[in-house]
Write a protein that holds these residues in place. Structure first.
Motif, mmCIF file in Angstrom:
data_model
loop_
_atom_site.group_PDB
_atom_site.id
_atom_site.type_symbol
_atom_site.label_atom_id
_atom_site.label_comp_id
_atom_site.label_asym_id
_atom_site.label_seq_id
_atom_site.Cartn_x
_atom_site.Cartn_y
_atom_site.Cartn_z
ATOM 1 N N ASP A 68 31.979 -125.815 -23.312
ATOM 2 C CA ASP A 68 32.218 -126.428 -24.613
ATOM 3 C C ASP A 68 30.950 -127.078 -25.157
ATOM 4 O OD1 ASP A 68 34.870 -125.607 -24.671
ATOM 5 O OD2 ASP A 68 35.636 -127.508 -23.884
ATOM 6 N N LYS A 69 30.178 -127.716 -24.273
ATOM 7 C CA LYS A 69 28.902 -128.309 -24.699
ATOM 8 C C LYS A 69 27.956 -127.223 -25.205
ATOM 9 C CE LYS A 69 29.081 -132.369 -21.753
ATOM 10 N NZ LYS A 69 28.569 -133.039 -20.563
ATOM 11 N N LYS A 70 27.946 -126.089 -24.517
ATOM 12 C CA LYS A 70 27.090 -124.974 -24.942
ATOM 13 C C LYS A 70 27.482 -124.522 -26.344
ATOM 14 C CE LYS A 70 25.685 -120.302 -23.723
ATOM 15 N NZ LYS A 70 25.979 -119.120 -22.960
ATOM 16 N N PHE A 71 28.770 -124.376 -26.594
ATOM 17 C CA PHE A 71 29.241 -123.982 -27.919
ATOM 18 C C PHE A 71 28.804 -124.999 -28.972
ATOM 19 C CE2 PHE A 71 32.491 -124.690 -31.186
ATOM 20 C CZ PHE A 71 32.374 -123.508 -31.887
ATOM 21 N N VAL A 72 29.034 -126.278 -28.720
ATOM 22 C CA VAL A 72 28.658 -127.341 -29.660
ATOM 23 C C VAL A 72 27.158 -127.286 -29.934
ATOM 24 C CG1 VAL A 72 28.444 -129.864 -29.913
ATOM 25 C CG2 VAL A 72 30.604 -128.858 -29.133
ATOM 26 N N ASP A 73 26.375 -127.192 -28.881
ATOM 27 C CA ASP A 73 24.921 -127.161 -29.034
ATOM 28 C C ASP A 73 24.451 -125.934 -29.812
ATOM 29 O OD1 ASP A 73 24.782 -129.554 -27.636
ATOM 30 O OD2 ASP A 73 24.294 -128.598 -25.723
ATOM 31 N N GLU A 74 25.084 -124.775 -29.574
ATOM 32 C CA GLU A 74 24.714 -123.555 -30.298
ATOM 33 C C GLU A 74 25.020 -123.674 -31.793
ATOM 34 O OE1 GLU A 74 26.717 -120.296 -28.377
ATOM 35 O OE2 GLU A 74 25.311 -120.272 -26.696
ATOM 36 N N VAL A 75 26.176 -124.215 -32.120
ATOM 37 C CA VAL A 75 26.534 -124.374 -33.535
ATOM 38 C C VAL A 75 25.554 -125.324 -34.214
ATOM 39 C CG1 VAL A 75 28.281 -125.278 -35.136
ATOM 40 C CG2 VAL A 75 28.974 -123.794 -33.248
ATOM 41 N N ILE A 76 25.250 -126.432 -33.572
ATOM 42 C CA ILE A 76 24.322 -127.400 -34.157
ATOM 43 C C ILE A 76 22.926 -126.797 -34.290
ATOM 44 C CG2 ILE A 76 23.151 -129.619 -33.769
ATOM 45 C CD1 ILE A 76 25.870 -130.617 -32.633
ATOM 46 N N ALA A 77 22.472 -126.070 -33.270
ATOM 47 C CA ALA A 77 21.146 -125.442 -33.326
ATOM 48 C C ALA A 77 21.077 -124.411 -34.456
ATOM 49 C CB ALA A 77 20.818 -124.790 -31.986
ATOM 50 N N GLN A 78 22.134 -123.625 -34.592
ATOM 51 C CA GLN A 78 22.148 -122.613 -35.649
ATOM 52 C C GLN A 78 22.133 -123.275 -37.025
ATOM 53 O OE1 GLN A 78 25.315 -119.758 -35.479
ATOM 54 N NE2 GLN A 78 24.717 -118.812 -37.397
ATOM 55 N N PHE A 79 22.926 -124.312 -37.199
ATOM 56 C CA PHE A 79 22.956 -125.006 -38.480
ATOM 57 C C PHE A 79 21.597 -125.625 -38.786
ATOM 58 C CE2 PHE A 79 23.382 -129.001 -40.803
ATOM 59 C CZ PHE A 79 23.821 -128.505 -42.020
ATOM 60 N N THR A 80 20.980 -126.239 -37.785
ATOM 61 C CA THR A 80 19.667 -126.862 -37.973
ATOM 62 C C THR A 80 18.635 -125.819 -38.379
ATOM 63 O OG1 THR A 80 20.237 -128.568 -36.365
ATOM 64 C CG2 THR A 80 17.903 -128.276 -36.843
ATOM 65 N N ALA A 81 18.663 -124.658 -37.737
ATOM 66 C CA ALA A 81 17.730 -123.583 -38.069
ATOM 67 C C ALA A 81 17.953 -123.094 -39.505
ATOM 68 C CB ALA A 81 17.879 -122.425 -37.092
ATOM 69 N N GLN A 82 19.206 -122.957 -39.897
ATOM 70 C CA GLN A 82 19.513 -122.501 -41.263
ATOM 71 C C GLN A 82 19.067 -123.548 -42.278
ATOM 72 O OE1 GLN A 82 23.726 -121.656 -41.229
ATOM 73 N NE2 GLN A 82 23.436 -119.648 -40.298
ATOM 74 N N ALA A 83 19.257 -124.811 -41.971
ATOM 75 C CA ALA A 83 18.848 -125.881 -42.878
ATOM 76 C C ALA A 83 17.334 -125.894 -43.057
ATOM 77 C CB ALA A 83 19.337 -127.236 -42.363
ATOM 78 N N LYS A 84 16.606 -125.673 -41.967
ATOM 79 C CA LYS A 84 15.142 -125.623 -42.048
ATOM 80 C C LYS A 84 14.674 -124.457 -42.901
ATOM 81 C CE LYS A 84 14.095 -128.077 -37.787
ATOM 82 N NZ LYS A 84 13.581 -127.980 -36.407
ATOM 83 N N GLN A 85 15.349 -123.312 -42.770
ATOM 84 C CA GLN A 85 14.988 -122.150 -43.583
ATOM 85 C C GLN A 85 15.258 -122.418 -45.056
ATOM 86 O OE1 GLN A 85 16.875 -118.610 -42.025
ATOM 87 N NE2 GLN A 85 14.967 -118.036 -41.007
ATOM 88 N N GLN A 86 16.352 -123.107 -45.350
ATOM 89 C CA GLN A 86 16.682 -123.438 -46.737
ATOM 90 C C GLN A 86 15.622 -124.361 -47.341
ATOM 91 O OE1 GLN A 86 19.030 -122.331 -48.791
ATOM 92 N NE2 GLN A 86 19.924 -120.972 -47.270
ATOM 93 N N GLN A 87 15.110 -125.274 -46.550
ATOM 94 C CA GLN A 87 14.089 -126.210 -47.032
ATOM 95 C C GLN A 87 12.791 -125.488 -47.360
ATOM 96 O OE1 GLN A 87 13.847 -129.147 -43.917
ATOM 97 N NE2 GLN A 87 15.516 -130.363 -44.759
ATOM 98 N N LYS A 88 12.486 -124.408 -46.650
ATOM 99 C CA LYS A 88 11.271 -123.649 -46.881
ATOM 100 C C LYS A 88 11.326 -122.870 -48.193
ATOM 101 C CE LYS A 88 10.019 -123.044 -42.035
ATOM 102 N NZ LYS A 88 9.833 -122.077 -40.944
ATOM 103 N N LYS A 89 12.516 -122.561 -48.653
ATOM 104 C CA LYS A 89 12.690 -121.751 -49.889
ATOM 105 C C LYS A 89 12.412 -122.550 -51.131
ATOM 106 C CE LYS A 89 15.909 -118.486 -47.959
ATOM 107 N NZ LYS A 89 17.207 -117.887 -48.027
#
Length: 146
Positions: A125-146
């Motif tokens: 469950d921790k792995k799932f939580v961490d993966e979702v947060i990591a993916q969201f963080t990566a997407q947010a960073k990409q949005q900021q670059k645009k």
């Protein structure tokens, strides 16, 4: 080829939400009611996400339900409410597609699970939580670059 956790969950939740939205219980006034609906406030969305996270934690810690399953169930419920009662509208965001509501809801719920019961959930469950947060963080960073 593996899909990201958010993409898989969103696809699953949107499919079920679409089935729910066609349910006879929703046939109050149909499209007219949705069009006239008042957007869900940010406070309402935060309250629903917090309640959902408490539910996820209860199910995961006490009932041993996988966090991913509990998150999907709660995301479906919130998406149903926002779509049925608020015409898919959220204050400050406008009218959203069900997949957008699901994705945003998943991130909100998972973030609160991380703040709440994270130490008490299983390693998977921790792995799932961490993966979702990591993916969201990566997407947010990409949005900021645009």
């Amino acid at each position: 080829m593996s899909r990201s956790p958010l993409a898989w969950i969103a696809a699953s939740a949107v499919g079920t939400t679409a089935l729910l939205l066609g349910a006879p219980a929703l046939a109050q006034s149909g499209a007219a009611a949705a069009a006239a609906a008042k957007p869900a406030s940010v406070e309402t969305m935060n309250d629903m996400a917090l309640a959902a996270a408490v539910n996820v934690c209860e199910l995961a810690v006490e009932q041993k339900v996988p966090v991913q399953n509990a998150v999907i169930s709660n995301a479906k419920a919130i998406t149903y409410v926002v779509t049925a009662a608020h015409g898919g509208q959220i204050a400050g965001a406008g009218k959203l597609e069900a997949s957008q509501i699901v994705n945003g809801t998943i991130v909100q719920i998972v973030g609160r699970v991380k703040q709440g019961c994270y130490p008490k959930i299983t390693a998977d469950d921790k792995k799932f939580v961490d993966e979702v947060i990591a993916q969201f963080t990566a997407q947010a960073k990409q949005q900021q670059k645009k």
